[in-house]
Design an enzyme around this catalytic site. Structure first.
Site, PDB file in Angstrom:
ATOM      1  CB  CYS A 171      -0.941  -0.013   1.197  1.00 46.68           C
ATOM      2  SG  CYS A 171      -1.797  -1.577   1.357  1.00 46.68           S
ATOM      3  CG  HIS A 304      -1.999   4.456   4.861  1.00 44.86           C
ATOM      4  ND1 HIS A 304      -1.928   4.364   3.496  1.00 44.86           N
ATOM      5  CD2 HIS A 304      -2.170   3.182   5.307  1.00 44.86           C
ATOM      6  CE1 HIS A 304      -2.045   3.089   3.121  1.00 44.86           C
ATOM      7  NE2 HIS A 304      -2.197   2.359   4.204  1.00 44.86           N
ATOM      8  CG  HIS A 341      -6.422   0.952   1.114  1.00 48.37           C
ATOM      9  ND1 HIS A 341      -5.449   1.454   0.264  1.00 48.37           N
ATOM     10  CD2 HIS A 341      -5.757   0.338   2.122  1.00 48.37           C
ATOM     11  CE1 HIS A 341      -4.257   1.150   0.745  1.00 48.37           C
ATOM     12  NE2 HIS A 341      -4.420   0.474   1.872  1.00 48.37           N
TER      13      HIS A 341
END
Lengths: 411, 347
Positions: A171, A304, A341
């Site tokens: 990620c 994030h 995400h």
């Protein structure tokens, strides 16, 4: 110590595809208005999963390609190509017939799933061959499921060649790809790089996060005390990064500066960050140091903020230690509540949001957070908040302990 | 700007065992006949890394109890390279892994399991190990490294790109030394993929293999250490007819009198043969003749480095032939090699 290019690294264009829009211009106003996307997953079966919703992106029409070329594109390329094309156009590097004006253009990319839906289709057909199983279909699937397929699609359909890197740092990869592009320019190995990330939704990854019980059964609530997981999304984000002298030589508009990049590895656990967020703190301080800026210069942090208990706690701790001395004028939000995400694309999309924030002075509000983590409660951006300082920071954490921080400033 | 990179040490895990000596006789690597999934009657030789050839030291380590074979290959290869250089500051050591198929064994196992038993029963233990950067995460934890860590994916030419990333980090001062790993594990669906591409049962078909190689790079000259002098990267071609021309362009970046190692496997051997016709070949290091993608590239590099450590006045070009239409190459030289006038271009 080697001598490095002292030049500024400038961003001259960007483009994106997200659940909120087919390009950067349509995504940004919806993000600022506080809209979000969440709906049933339709691109693969999810029967049996605990959670069956996510943020699917609209697939732009890619009208400059022939129907045959279009049919051959996997979902990853359907996201990556229009985003890259938009970035090149924004940077003044595209001809009227959608060809790159440079014959050589370095690529620094990020993905986690590549063309996973094609791999899934291939192995399913091996296990259960359909009645009319044709070798031709399978050979096309194999030819186009390889990880470098998106490089080939970008180079073929936008007409350039050159060195290419695909980072698969989970990620944080989208931010690492941009950071790698900056490293290439700093070292003198490149003058200009097309950089970005892309990730389509796919069954293996969706079921994986579902198996970890990481998916939110309802809204994704980053930094909320009652947060209960992330929402998976898909998309692509691309930027044109170049040395200031290269941009000046071609008369390109400078839209932002990549002032600093920091990265670190968290060895605490394969899937959990260290609870004190110390590795992320190292990445942020490295980005600030490279930029020669202090935490007081930062006006917006695109966190994030996955909405998972461990991630958000670690991030909040790290933010508190780096920025805690002076929180005035600092705002923070996680845009994953709006677009999901996007894994390997997340760092690139969020970098673009930071640049748009610097350009417009607007800040994406934090959605769905009603009982905020005390450490960041005063920082969470509200609708209408504006950027009061010259720098914006984008941070990402990933499986395997990858941490990355990108610091952007106004030109 | 010129830059000398030294190859300080290396480590190998191959079907022949561990260490560079395991690459000396690939024809003798034990083979297992593995059937295609779609056509079980069709079997092909595969050179696996036998578990008993790997040292026991990793199996019970917490991070490695459930880790993929790929992680085990990588940690052993990395440890060999680091143990040969005990003075390395691990807090300033970067790591890069180049891989083509990555954690494919656990990915297929995870996918097959929930396809068979239902998505509700997908294994939360397997999924994290399917993520491409899991092996490097395990390595960073186990080997206690503190520098940057990148997992790079692509075809075999991804190896030359990983070397270039290492050169970039060293040039920028982001790390004092960099461990570059090429690693692959064999998953039987590769046979079906090669079958679908009509790449099996051809004269150029080589046995599949698995394993890992690691090279430890550092800036500057180190006594007796071979050097990584030049990297040519990013030579793509979009049709087979353009392949020879592109490959010649890539190899044309190196001084013409330096011999080129025979490293091509698969259909691209025909391109390589036509390209080599215009340059001197190199006999002492015959083709490994096994297909292990990025692991093969790392082994070719290590064999060349080991050769140059005993032949310090020589230099070799090692090409990395990607099966997906990309070519890269590296120039390795011995510690006493004198480049020809106007010879190699800097990294």
């Amino acid at each position: 110590m080697p001598s490095l290019s002292p030049e500024r690294l400038v961003i001259t264009g960007w483009g994106c595809v997200s659940a909120l829009g087919e390009d950067a211009d349509s995504t940004w106003p919806r993000l600022i208005r506080g809209e979000h996307v969440r709906g049933p997953i339709t691109c693969f079966p999810v029967e049996g999963c605990r959670v069956t919703e996510g943020a699917e992106a609209p697939l732009p029409p890619v009208n400059w390609l022939t129907p045959k070329q279009k049919r051959r594109l996997g979902r990853a390329s359907r996201l990556a190509l229009p985003a890259a094309r938009e970035a090149l156009e924004h940077a003044g590097l595209l001809t009227a017939d959608s060809q790159c004006t440079l014959s050589e253009l370095e690529l620094s990319l990020s993905t986690t799933a590549c063309s996973m839906e094609r791999i899934e289709a291939f192995v399913r057909q091996i296990w259960v061959p359909p009645a009319s199983h044709g070798n031709k279909t399978q050979s096309l699937r194999v030819a186009t499921y390889q990880s470098q397929q998106q490089i080939k699609d970008l180079q073929t359909h936008l007409n350039f060649s050159g060195s290419s890197t695909i980072l698969s740092n989970a990620c944080a990869g989208g931010a690492n790809a941009i950071g790698h592009a900056s490293d290439l320019i700093r070292s003198g190995m490149a003058d200009i790089v097309l950089t970005g990330g892309y990730d389509p939704l796919c069954e293996l990854v969706f079921c994986g996060f579902d198996s970890l019980q990481s998916l939110a059964p309802d809204l994704c609530r980053p930094f909320d005390l009652h947060r209960n997981g992330l929402m998976l999304g898909e998309g692509a984000g691309f930027l044109v990064l170049e040395s200031e002298s290269h941009a000046a030589r071609r008369g390109a508009p400078i839209r932002g500066i990549l002032a600093g990049y920091g990265h670190s590895t968290d060895t605490f656990h394969l899937t959990q960050p260290a609870s004190d967020g110390a590795p992320l703190e190292r990445a942020m301080r490295a980005a600030l140091a490279r930029a020669g800026l202090s935490p007081r210069d930062v006006g917006y942090i695109n966190a994030h903020g996955t909405g998972t208990p461990f991630n958000d706690r670690a991030e909040a701790s790290a933010f508190n230690r780096v920025f805690g001395e002076d929180l005035s004028g600092l705002k923070l939000s996680s845009t994953k509540a709006a677009i999901g995400h996007t894994l390997g694309a997340a760092g690139s999309l969020e970098a673009i949001f930071c640049l748009q924030s610097l350009q417009t002075g607007q800040i994406p509000p934090q959605l769905h957070t009603t009982n905020p983590e005390p450490l960041v409660a005063s920082l969470l951006a509200k609708p209408g908040d504006t950027l009061a300082k010259k720098a914006a920071l984008s941070v990402n954490l990933g499986f395997g302990g990858s941490n990355a921080a990108l610091l952007f400033t106004t030109p | 700007m010129s830059q000398d990179l030294s190859i300080l040490s290396w480590g190998v895990v191959s079907p022949g065992g561990t260490g560079v000596a395991s690459l000396s006789n690939p024809a003798a690597w034990p083979k297992t006949l593995v059937p295609e999934n779609a056509h079980p009657g069709r079997e092909h030789p595969v050179a696996y890394v036998a578990p008993e050839t790997l040292p026991d030291r990793w199996r019970l380590r917490p991070r490695f109890r459930r880790a993929s074979p790929l992680s085990h290959f990588m940690v052993e290869a990395a440890a060999q390279a680091l143990e040969a250089q005990p003075g390395i500051d691990r807090s300033r050591l970067g790591m890069i892994c180049a891989t083509s198929v990555g954690c494919s064994l656990y990915s297929v196992r995870f996918y097959r399991q929930f396809q068979k038993e239902g998505r509700r029963f997908a294994s939360p233990l397997l999924f994290p190990e399917t993520v491409t950067n899991s092996p490097l995460s395990h390595l960073a934890s186990e080997l206690n490294t503190g520098g940057p860590v990148y997992s790079q994916i692509g075809d075999k030419s991804c190896w030359s790109n990983a070397l270039r990333t290492a050169a970039c980090w060293l040039k920028n001062g982001d790390a004092d030394s960099v461990l570059v790993l090429g690693a692959e594990e064999f998953e039987p669906h590769e046979l079906d993929a090669f079958r679908a591409m009509r790449w099996l049962d051809r004269p150029y078909t080589r046995p599949f293999a698995e394993g890992a190689g690691a090279v430890l790079l550092a800036s500057g000259s180190h006594p007796n250490a071979p050097k990584l002098t030049q990297i040519a990267d990013g030579f793509c071609f979009h049709s087979l007819s353009a392949g020879v021309q592109t490959a010649q362009k890539c190899l044309g970046k190196f001084p013409p009198e330096i011999p080129v190692c025979d490293s091509a496997t698969g259909w691209i051997e025909t391109v390589a043969q036509k390209t080599h016709a215009t340059r001197p070949g190199f006999g002492p290091l015959p083709n490994l003749a096994h297909e292990a993608y990025c692991a093969s590239c790392s082994w070719d590099t290590i064999r060349a480095a080991a050769y140059l450590s005993t032949h310090p006045s020589e230099a070799l070009v090692v090409p990395y032939w990607g099966l997906a239409l990309q070519v890269g190459a590296a120039l390795l030289s011995g510690s006493q090699f004198c480049p020809p006038p106007g010879g190699s271009q800097p990294l």
